[in-house]
Design a protein around this motif. Structure first.
Motif: not given
Length: 486
Positions: A307-315, A325-331, A346-348
């Motif tokens: 699931q965390d890989a899916r969360r990463y892709l969504q970010a 903002s949503s992406a950084l919050e998730s990361l 690093a992605t953030a």
């Protein structure tokens, strides 16, 4: 943010590990007993191999599409570094290059140049599957297949290895069958001889790749499973195999031989599939499907990834679609859960930079570098972000990075910009020259060196003049070597 698959000349990628396409030829023969070619504890890589590989890479970059993704680059470099101690290679500083193609392919050439298509990550559902391909390529390098092919070619009057690789470059640049024909030579008897030799090379690379995997703690069964999946792919595509299988023909006897060897291998501690790999795979799928990110999501869901890989892709998708903002919050939440995964902060930082949050990018990358001082993606983001705030500080960061990564053209592109904006005009032209020669544009690089020389002479900068003279000699050597590939 996730870099796009950069486009250059349209290319039909071919794997460059020496096996020629096997159409209309029966390779389902029992292989001879494979020799033990490594007679000592190490196999030192020769200066000639390094020169050949570096020269070829410059030509390749001039033709190929690049996948500019420092985070995936760092992952692949770490993976190769993990496998390399389990080979007998020594004196090698491997260079990995990411190819912007959705096609399934990978390659290796002398001197430790290893290339991986974005499509291979999409195809390999588990980390061990990717490792099986990389280990196989390291097997080719370890067993000196280029040198042995060259010796065999000289015995049978087949064109030299440089000419063979030149043919591969033609194919990579869109020449297709003409390029492959150039690599194969004109006489059918010679082609048959080389095909038989290549079949033996493939078995040798399989054998060593399996041993490398097992020694590094990866399940060698993954290689056999990859072979079987590739066979199914051929049947589903109506007998039209991907480029990797054109140059690595998979036959039933080869699969049986690999399975037999797997059954005899003992692996004490098997590595489980890493979350880091699934995050990198998410990056590759989004790069391939950037016009329709939902396809990347569908693929991950189909493959039942964590699931965390899916969360990463969504970010990543959130950032692409203007929701930083949503992406950084998730990361940030993922980073708290997985503090050892360097690619998350690093992605953030990268997303912050790409979405105009420059101060955040600087702060985030500096924070990560306090914990991981040498982490390349964070250093690159810091240098690029500082370019928008403090060109002199950016120059210092990027100069140090360029000293560590002498074969990375994107670092020199940023260094040239930082040098120019910080008043170091001569050094800016030197850095631009380095970027040009690394991407196969040697003559343009020499022109930049001449501009730098004129500026340095006006300034009386003897240190820079000496550097320019030395680099000009090196550039000319590369230009002379590149003639062999044309």
């Amino acid at each position: 943010m996730l870099r796009r698959l950069a486009t250059c000349l349209g290319m039909a990628m071919v794997c460059l590990t020496l096996a020629i396409p096997s159409k209309a030829l029966d390779l389902d023969l029992e292989p001879p007993e494979l020799p033990t070619l490594v007679n000592s504890n190490t196999q030192a890589v020769s200066g000639e191999e390094i020169r050949l590989g570096r020269t070829w890479l410059r030509q390749f970059r001039a033709h190929a599409s690049a996948w500019d993704d420092p985070i995936t680059q760092a992952y692949v470099e770490a993976l190769v570094a993990r496998l390399l101690p389990h080979t007998s290679l020594s004196g090698i500083e491997p260079i990995t290059t990411l190819v912007g193609s959705a096609r399934l392919n990978a390659f290796a050439v002398p001197g430790g140049v290893i290339g991986i298509n974005a499509g291979l990550f999409a195809f390999a559902e588990q980390e061990a599957s990717l490792v099986s391909v990389v280990a196989h390529e390291l097997g080719h390098l370890e067993q000196r297949h280029y040198a042995r092919r060259k010796a065999r070619a000289e015995q049978t009057q087949i064109p030299t290895m440089a000419a063979m690789l030149a043919g591969m470059l033609i194919a990579a640049g869109g020449g297709g069958d003409a390029g492959i024909a150039a690599a194969m030579g004109s006489q059918a008897a010679f082609v048959q001889d080389q095909l038989a030799y290549s079949r033996r090379f493939e078995h040798e690379a399989d054998r060593r790749g399996l041993q490398i995997m097992a020694s590094a703690g990866y399940a060698p069964q993954a290689m056999v499973d990859m072979f079987r999946t590739m066979q199914r792919m051929i049947s589903l595509q109506g007998g039209n195999p991907p480029e990797f299988l054109l140059t690595h023909p998979v036959t039933q006897s080869r699969i049986s031989d690999a399975q037999s060897r797997v059954d005899q291998l003992a692996t004490e501690a098997l590595r489980t599939d890493s979350l880091a790999y699934q995050l990198v795979r998410a990056r590759s799928l989004l790069a391939i499907h950037h016009r329709d990110p939902r396809q990347a999501q569908t693929r991950l869901e189909k493959d039942d990834v964590p699931q965390d890989a899916r969360r990463y892709l969504q970010a990543l998708i959130d950032a692409e679609e203007g929701r930083p903002s949503s992406a950084l919050e998730s990361l940030d939440a993922l980073s708290e859960q997985h503090p050892d995964l360097s690619l998350l902060p690093a992605t953030a930082a990268d997303i912050a930079l790409e979405t105009g949050l420059v101060e955040q990018a600087i702060a985030r990358s500096r924070q990560q570098l306090r914990l991981m001082p040498g982490y390349f993606p964070a250093r690159l983001v810091l240098g690029e972000a500082l370019l928008q705030r403090d060109a002199n500080a950016a120059y210092q960061v990027l100069r140090d990075l360029a000293n560590d990564r002498r074969e990375d053209p994107r670092v020199f592109a940023l260094l040239a910009e930082a040098a120019g904006h910080s008043g170091r005009k001569a050094l800016g032209h030197v850095a631009r020259a380095e970027q040009l020669q690394l991407t196969g544009r040697i003559d343009q690089g020499i022109e930049q060196l001449e501009i730098a020389r004129d500026i340095a002479e006006q300034q009386g900068d003897d240190t820079t003049l000496a550097q320019i003279a030395q680099r000009r000699d090196t550039f000319i050597d590369y230009r002379n070597s590149m003639e062999d590939f044309r």
